[in-house]
Design an enzyme around this catalytic site. Structure first.
Site, PDB file in Angstrom:
ATOM      1  N   GLU A   1      -7.458  -8.305  -0.543  1.00 19.08           N
ATOM      2  CA  GLU A   1      -6.431  -7.391  -0.026  1.00 19.08           C
ATOM      3  C   GLU A   1      -6.976  -6.623   1.167  1.00 19.08           C
ATOM      4  O   GLU A   1      -8.112  -6.158   1.144  1.00 19.08           O
ATOM      5  CB  GLU A   1      -6.021  -6.390  -1.115  1.00 19.08           C
ATOM      6  N   ASP A   2      -6.146  -6.475   2.181  1.00 18.91           N
ATOM      7  CA  ASP A   2      -6.536  -5.635   3.298  1.00 18.91           C
ATOM      8  C   ASP A   2      -6.484  -4.161   2.890  1.00 18.91           C
ATOM      9  O   ASP A   2      -7.446  -3.428   3.057  1.00 18.91           O
ATOM     10  CB  ASP A   2      -5.633  -5.898   4.520  1.00 18.91           C
TER      11      ASP A   2
ATOM     12  N   ASP B   1      -2.204   0.650  -1.190  1.00 19.93           N
ATOM     13  CA  ASP B   1      -1.567   1.941  -0.928  1.00 19.93           C
ATOM     14  C   ASP B   1      -1.072   2.505  -2.262  1.00 19.93           C
ATOM     15  O   ASP B   1      -1.852   3.013  -3.052  1.00 19.93           O
ATOM     16  CB  ASP B   1      -0.441   1.698   0.092  1.00 19.93           C
TER      17      ASP B   1
ATOM     18  N   PHE C   1      -1.325   6.519   8.209  1.00 20.21           N
ATOM     19  CA  PHE C   1      -0.935   5.141   8.525  1.00 20.21           C
ATOM     20  C   PHE C   1      -1.979   4.534   9.447  1.00 20.21           C
ATOM     21  O   PHE C   1      -2.290   5.079  10.496  1.00 20.21           O
ATOM     22  CB  PHE C   1       0.460   5.081   9.151  1.00 20.21           C
TER      23      PHE C   1
ATOM     24  N   ARG D   1      -2.177  -5.548  15.504  1.00 19.02           N
ATOM     25  CA  ARG D   1      -2.994  -6.344  14.577  1.00 19.02           C
ATOM     26  C   ARG D   1      -4.294  -6.825  15.218  1.00 19.02           C
ATOM     27  O   ARG D   1      -5.287  -7.049  14.547  1.00 19.02           O
ATOM     28  CB  ARG D   1      -2.234  -7.596  14.120  1.00 19.02           C
TER      29      ARG D   1
HETATM   30  P1  XMP Z   1       1.481  -0.837  -1.774  1.00 18.32           P
HETATM   31  O1  XMP Z   1       2.165   0.496  -1.683  1.00 18.32           O
HETATM   32  O2  XMP Z   1       2.318  -1.855  -2.484  1.00 18.32           O
HETATM   33  O3  XMP Z   1       1.381  -1.282  -0.276  1.00 18.32           O
HETATM   34  O4  XMP Z   1       0.071  -0.703  -2.327  1.00 18.32           O
HETATM   35  C1  XMP Z   1       0.559  -2.280   0.116  1.00 18.32           C
HETATM   36  C2  XMP Z   1       1.038  -2.896   1.394  1.00 18.32           C
HETATM   37  O5  XMP Z   1       1.673  -1.939   2.268  1.00 18.32           O
HETATM   38  C3  XMP Z   1       1.228  -2.115   3.583  1.00 18.32           C
HETATM   39  N1  XMP Z   1       0.560  -0.892   4.017  1.00 18.32           N
HETATM   40  C4  XMP Z   1       0.119  -0.647   5.248  1.00 18.32           C
HETATM   41  N2  XMP Z   1       0.148  -1.412   6.362  1.00 18.32           N
HETATM   42  N3  XMP Z   1      -0.920   0.337   7.556  1.00 18.32           N
HETATM   43  C5  XMP Z   1      -0.385  -0.896   7.512  1.00 18.32           C
HETATM   44  O6  XMP Z   1      -0.384  -1.561   8.520  1.00 18.32           O
HETATM   45  C6  XMP Z   1      -0.984   1.163   6.482  1.00 18.32           C
HETATM   46  O7  XMP Z   1      -1.497   2.291   6.574  1.00 18.32           O
HETATM   47  C7  XMP Z   1      -0.430   0.637   5.265  1.00 18.32           C
HETATM   48  N4  XMP Z   1      -0.328   1.146   4.013  1.00 18.32           N
HETATM   49  C8  XMP Z   1       0.310   0.193   3.289  1.00 18.32           C
HETATM   50  C9  XMP Z   1       0.332  -3.314   3.562  1.00 18.32           C
HETATM   51  O8  XMP Z   1       1.096  -4.459   3.875  1.00 18.32           O
HETATM   52  C10 XMP Z   1      -0.139  -3.421   2.147  1.00 18.32           C
HETATM   53  O9  XMP Z   1      -0.446  -4.750   1.731  1.00 18.32           O
HETATM   54 MG    MG Z   2      -1.170  -6.611   2.537  1.00 17.40          MG
END
Ligand code: XMP
Ligand code: MG
Length: 179
Positions: A96-97, A100, A149, A162
């Site tokens: 996972e990148d 959140d 963010f 990106r």
């Molecule tokens: P959840 O809330 O499901 O979210 O854990 C995970 C996905 O939300 C996106 N995400 C971000 N993408 N900057 C981004 O470019 C951020 O700060 C960010 N926070 C959440 C991302 O796709 C991640 O897999």
């Molecule tokens: Mg993601």
């Protein structure tokens, strides 16, 4: 106007990835793990990590698409892409990148678990821990980051940024002073 402000440089990210790669390599000796990640955000991390791992492995990418696009959000998510239906006999490592709220990962882990892998673990480069609503296990954690963010290193805002090699916080640029 939005403006990216440096949070972690490409060099800092590489050092943390080397540490993660060492931890993973130690745990997956004599195994042949399947690394699975969710597009698009994690493709840069995946590409860099596998080259640092220097371990025989396979990769798979999936996309998540929500259905029930009506006025009511179903909250249901569908996995599309190249994932085999059975994961029996596979040591699966989710790449996972960013985590959140944890919703995406929680869903994806449930989905993978149903396919009965031999083992299932998670490696996340960025953990936005203050935002967590759904507790999820993170076995290999890169950075813990604040509630902001972030973009770059594969992460986007509206498909932009990106390509930036560093991780940046996306901020509103101050309005230029008027004469
Ligand atoms: P959840 O809330 O499901 O979210 O854990 C995970 C996905 O939300 C996106 N995400 C971000 N993408 N900057 C981004 O470019 C951020 O700060 C960010 N926070 C959440 C991302 O796709 C991640 O897999
Ligand atoms: Mg993601």
């Amino acid at each position: 106007m939005k403006k990216p402000r440096l949070l972690f440089s490409a060099e800092e990210i590489k050092r943390v990835e080397e540490r993660l790669a060492e931890e993973i390599r130690r745990d997956y000796q004599n195994k042949y793990p399947l690394l699975v990640s969710v597009l698009k955000g994690s493709f840069v991390f995946m590409a860099d990590l596998i080259r640092l791992l220097n371990l025989p492995l396979e990769v798979e990418f999936v996309r998540l698409s929500s259905y029930g696009k009506g006025t009511v959000t179903s909250g249901k998510v569908r996995v599309t892409g190249g994932l085999r239906s059975s994961l029996k006999g596979k040591d699966v490592l989710v790449i996972e990148d960013i985590v959140d709220t944890g919703l995406t990962l929680k869903f994806f882990l449930d989905y993978l678990q149903q396919r009965k892998p031999t083992s299932l673990k998670v490696c996340a480069l960025f953990d936005k821990a203050p935002r967590r609503q759904f507790p999820v296990p993170i076995d290999y954690r890169g950075f813990t980051i604040p509630d902001a963010f972030v973009v770059g290193y594969g992460l986007d805002w509206d498909e932009k940024y990106r390509y930036i090699p560093d991780l940046c916080i996306l901020e509103e640029e101050n309005e230029p002073e008027r004469a």
